[in-house]
Write a protein that holds these residues in place. Structure first.
Motif, PDB file in Angstrom:
ATOM      1  N   ALA A   1      50.070  59.021  60.795  1.00 53.60           N
ATOM      2  CA  ALA A   1      50.889  59.385  59.644  1.00 53.60           C
ATOM      3  C   ALA A   1      50.388  58.737  58.363  1.00 53.60           C
ATOM      4  CB  ALA A   1      52.345  58.979  59.886  1.00 53.60           C
ATOM      5  N   CYS A   2      49.422  57.850  58.473  1.00 53.13           N
ATOM      6  CA  CYS A   2      48.903  57.134  57.309  1.00 53.13           C
ATOM      7  C   CYS A   2      47.627  57.790  56.801  1.00 53.13           C
ATOM      8  CB  CYS A   2      48.604  55.684  57.672  1.00 53.13           C
ATOM      9  SG  CYS A   2      50.075  54.690  57.887  1.00 53.13           S
ATOM     10  N   PRO A   3      47.356  57.655  55.487  1.00 52.53           N
ATOM     11  CA  PRO A   3      46.105  58.198  54.966  1.00 52.53           C
ATOM     12  C   PRO A   3      44.917  57.426  55.525  1.00 52.53           C
ATOM     13  CG  PRO A   3      47.184  56.842  53.327  1.00 52.53           C
ATOM     14  CD  PRO A   3      48.160  56.992  54.468  1.00 52.53           C
ATOM     15  N   VAL A   4      43.857  58.128  55.904  1.00 48.56           N
ATOM     16  CA  VAL A   4      42.684  57.466  56.454  1.00 48.56           C
ATOM     17  C   VAL A   4      41.502  57.551  55.504  1.00 48.56           C
ATOM     18  CG1 VAL A   4      43.372  57.778  58.835  1.00 48.56           C
ATOM     19  CG2 VAL A   4      42.066  59.580  57.698  1.00 48.56           C
ATOM     20  N   GLU A   5      41.609  58.373  54.479  1.00 46.45           N
ATOM     21  CA  GLU A   5      40.533  58.474  53.504  1.00 46.45           C
ATOM     22  C   GLU A   5      40.827  57.515  52.363  1.00 46.45           C
ATOM     23  OE1 GLU A   5      38.996  62.338  52.502  1.00 46.45           O
ATOM     24  OE2 GLU A   5      40.241  63.229  54.061  1.00 46.45           O
TER      25      GLU A   5
ATOM     26  N   GLY B   1      26.933  38.507  34.615  1.00 47.70           N
ATOM     27  CA  GLY B   1      26.482  39.668  35.368  1.00 47.70           C
ATOM     28  C   GLY B   1      26.464  39.509  36.865  1.00 47.70           C
ATOM     29  N   ARG B   2      27.024  38.416  37.379  1.00 48.85           N
ATOM     30  CA  ARG B   2      26.929  38.106  38.805  1.00 48.85           C
ATOM     31  C   ARG B   2      27.416  39.261  39.687  1.00 48.85           C
ATOM     32  NH1 ARG B   2      26.845  33.591  42.323  1.00 48.85           N
ATOM     33  NH2 ARG B   2      25.495  32.677  40.731  1.00 48.85           N
ATOM     34  N   LEU B   3      28.522  39.886  39.338  1.00 46.80           N
ATOM     35  CA  LEU B   3      29.075  40.958  40.167  1.00 46.80           C
ATOM     36  C   LEU B   3      28.627  42.339  39.712  1.00 46.80           C
ATOM     37  CD1 LEU B   3      32.718  39.630  40.661  1.00 46.80           C
ATOM     38  CD2 LEU B   3      30.712  39.284  42.108  1.00 46.80           C
ATOM     39  N   ASP B   4      28.272  42.475  38.444  1.00 42.99           N
ATOM     40  CA  ASP B   4      27.907  43.787  37.916  1.00 42.99           C
ATOM     41  C   ASP B   4      26.620  44.320  38.529  1.00 42.99           C
ATOM     42  OD1 ASP B   4      30.132  43.782  36.284  1.00 42.99           O
ATOM     43  OD2 ASP B   4      29.072  42.873  34.602  1.00 42.99           O
ATOM     44  N   VAL B   5      25.750  43.436  38.998  1.00 44.66           N
ATOM     45  CA  VAL B   5      24.473  43.875  39.552  1.00 44.66           C
ATOM     46  C   VAL B   5      24.600  44.328  41.004  1.00 44.66           C
ATOM     47  CG1 VAL B   5      23.169  42.378  38.009  1.00 44.66           C
ATOM     48  CG2 VAL B   5      23.841  41.525  40.259  1.00 44.66           C
ATOM     49  N   LEU B   6      25.752  44.099  41.616  1.00 46.64           N
ATOM     50  CA  LEU B   6      25.940  44.492  43.007  1.00 46.64           C
ATOM     51  C   LEU B   6      25.975  46.014  43.125  1.00 46.64           C
ATOM     52  CD1 LEU B   6      28.698  41.955  44.138  1.00 46.64           C
ATOM     53  CD2 LEU B   6      26.230  41.780  44.452  1.00 46.64           C
ATOM     54  N   GLN B   7      25.185  46.560  44.021  1.00 42.69           N
ATOM     55  CA  GLN B   7      25.176  48.003  44.260  1.00 42.69           C
ATOM     56  C   GLN B   7      26.152  48.321  45.388  1.00 42.69           C
ATOM     57  OE1 GLN B   7      20.873  48.471  44.877  1.00 42.69           O
ATOM     58  NE2 GLN B   7      20.754  49.427  42.860  1.00 42.69           N
ATOM     59  N   LEU B   8      27.422  48.304  45.038  1.00 47.01           N
ATOM     60  CA  LEU B   8      28.472  48.451  46.044  1.00 47.01           C
ATOM     61  C   LEU B   8      28.435  49.812  46.731  1.00 47.01           C
ATOM     62  CD1 LEU B   8      31.448  46.802  44.118  1.00 47.01           C
ATOM     63  CD2 LEU B   8      29.848  45.748  45.715  1.00 47.01           C
ATOM     64  N   ASP B   9      28.033  50.842  45.990  1.00 50.57           N
ATOM     65  CA  ASP B   9      28.020  52.183  46.566  1.00 50.57           C
ATOM     66  C   ASP B   9      26.937  52.355  47.628  1.00 50.57           C
ATOM     67  OD1 ASP B   9      26.126  51.845  44.572  1.00 50.57           O
ATOM     68  OD2 ASP B   9      26.061  53.978  44.075  1.00 50.57           O
ATOM     69  N   LYS B  10      26.023  51.372  47.746  1.00 53.65           N
ATOM     70  CA  LYS B  10      24.951  51.463  48.725  1.00 53.65           C
ATOM     71  C   LYS B  10      25.182  50.557  49.931  1.00 53.65           C
ATOM     72  CE  LYS B  10      21.458  52.881  45.369  1.00 53.65           C
ATOM     73  NZ  LYS B  10      20.122  52.604  44.789  1.00 53.65           N
ATOM     74  N   LEU B  11      26.363  49.930  49.989  1.00 48.05           N
ATOM     75  CA  LEU B  11      26.668  49.084  51.128  1.00 48.05           C
ATOM     76  C   LEU B  11      26.811  49.933  52.383  1.00 48.05           C
ATOM     77  CD1 LEU B  11      29.309  46.613  49.627  1.00 48.05           C
ATOM     78  CD2 LEU B  11      26.897  46.162  50.120  1.00 48.05           C
TER      79      LEU B  11
ATOM     80  N   THR C   1      28.793  50.531  54.929  1.00 42.77           N
ATOM     81  CA  THR C   1      30.147  50.364  55.437  1.00 42.77           C
ATOM     82  C   THR C   1      30.762  51.725  55.724  1.00 42.77           C
ATOM     83  OG1 THR C   1      31.133  50.401  53.228  1.00 42.77           O
ATOM     84  CG2 THR C   1      30.474  48.251  54.101  1.00 42.77           C
ATOM     85  N   ASP C   2      31.787  51.728  56.561  1.00 44.67           N
ATOM     86  CA  ASP C   2      32.484  52.975  56.886  1.00 44.67           C
ATOM     87  C   ASP C   2      33.390  53.423  55.751  1.00 44.67           C
ATOM     88  OD1 ASP C   2      31.284  53.016  59.382  1.00 44.67           O
ATOM     89  OD2 ASP C   2      32.911  51.877  60.320  1.00 44.67           O
ATOM     90  N   VAL C   3      33.767  52.491  54.894  1.00 41.93           N
ATOM     91  CA  VAL C   3      34.681  52.787  53.792  1.00 41.93           C
ATOM     92  C   VAL C   3      33.921  52.734  52.478  1.00 41.93           C
ATOM     93  CG1 VAL C   3      36.752  52.022  52.569  1.00 41.93           C
ATOM     94  CG2 VAL C   3      36.632  51.836  55.071  1.00 41.93           C
ATOM     95  N   PRO C   4      34.061  53.737  51.600  1.00 38.10           N
ATOM     96  CA  PRO C   4      33.382  53.700  50.294  1.00 38.10           C
ATOM     97  C   PRO C   4      33.796  52.472  49.490  1.00 38.10           C
ATOM     98  CG  PRO C   4      34.271  55.881  50.732  1.00 38.10           C
ATOM     99  CD  PRO C   4      34.807  54.991  51.799  1.00 38.10           C
TER     100      PRO C   4
ATOM    101  N   ASP D   1      44.182  55.127  48.169  1.00 38.02           N
ATOM    102  CA  ASP D   1      44.220  56.315  49.009  1.00 38.02           C
ATOM    103  C   ASP D   1      43.526  57.414  48.215  1.00 38.02           C
ATOM    104  OD1 ASP D   1      44.813  58.561  50.459  1.00 38.02           O
ATOM    105  OD2 ASP D   1      46.943  58.569  49.997  1.00 38.02           O
ATOM    106  N   ALA D   2      42.423  57.916  48.727  1.00 35.46           N
ATOM    107  CA  ALA D   2      41.654  58.894  47.954  1.00 35.46           C
ATOM    108  C   ALA D   2      41.035  59.929  48.864  1.00 35.46           C
ATOM    109  CB  ALA D   2      40.563  58.194  47.148  1.00 35.46           C
ATOM    110  N   ALA D   3      41.071  61.169  48.429  1.00 33.35           N
ATOM    111  CA  ALA D   3      40.500  62.265  49.207  1.00 33.35           C
ATOM    112  C   ALA D   3      39.004  62.393  48.963  1.00 33.35           C
ATOM    113  CB  ALA D   3      41.204  63.573  48.856  1.00 33.35           C
TER     114      ALA D   3
END
Length: 218
Positions: free
Chosen positions: A21-25, A85-95, A97-100, A157-159
């Motif tokens: 019943a919970c969102p999984v995306e 800039g310590r966190l800004d240089v992180l390429q989070l979208d390329k990790l 992981t199963d979750v974006p 929660d995002a589609a």
């Protein structure tokens, strides 16, 4: 204040992401805090880094004549630039992981008070409310200039990537240049860092600034 626009709406139903019943995306977002200028902070850090780089170039030119005199100033500029800039240089979208996982910048970094306060239960501390945390930032008590970077972790929660429908969870997370405004012991960590020859700061702090808050923070 509780109630009214942006106030608490009462206890929310909680469920596991494994529940059908919970969102999984969902998507995890590294945001910019709750202050009114959150949407401008990434751009401001970029400008600040450019200024530091320019200043460092000027000092380097002078240091060629007297390197010892300017070495400490150069180290300070390099440290400040790293903090910015310590966190800004992180390429989070390329990790892997199963979750974006990604950054929230610009107007997307704004978190409505109602979305934040809807996470709270009636018995949660007032120090977790949007009104308190945001005023710490807007007043300058918790600001980049004073060694704080509010970088909250959010679960939406995002589609689809880029779409936000409901805030499911959050962590008040700060990248810090010092230990001021905390109620915790870290002398052992500082000593260990010194023995290993690494810098203790910048580092993360999860909690409520300037408040001995002992209740939940997630």
């Amino acid at each position: 204040c509780p109630g009214g626009e942006g106030g608490r709406q009462g206890a929310r139903s909680r469920c596991s992401l494994r529940d059908a019943a919970c969102p999984v995306e969902i998507q995890v977002v590294l945001a910019e805090g709750l202050g009114s200028d959150a949407s401008e902070r990434f751009g401001c850090r970029r400008v600040y880094q450019q200024r530091l780089t320019f200043n460092a170039a000027v000092i380097l030119e002078a240091a060629n004549k007297n390197q010892q005199e300017y070495s400490a100033e150069l180290r300070h500029l390099e440290s400040r630039c790293d903090f910015a800039g310590r966190l800004d240089v992180l390429q989070l979208d390329k990790l892997n992981t199963d979750v974006p996982f990604r950054h929230a910048r610009g107007t997307e970094a704004h978190i409505p008070a109602s979305a934040w306060n809807d996470l709270l239960d009636p018995d949660d501390s007032v120090f977790l409310e949007h009104g308190f945390l945001s005023v710490l930032e807007d007043s300058g008590c918790v600001s980049f200039g004073r060694g704080w970077q509010p970088r909250f972790l959010l679960v939406w929660d995002a589609a689809s990537p880029g779409e936000r429908t409901r805030l499911l969870g959050a962590v008040p997370l700060y990248l810090k240049w010092h230990s001021d405004g905390e109620f915790c012991e870290e002398n052992d960590w500082i000593e260990a860092a010194g023995q290993l020859g690494i810098r203790h700061w910048p580092r993360f702090f999860v909690g409520v600034p300037f408040t001995p808050h002992q209740e939940r923070r997630l």
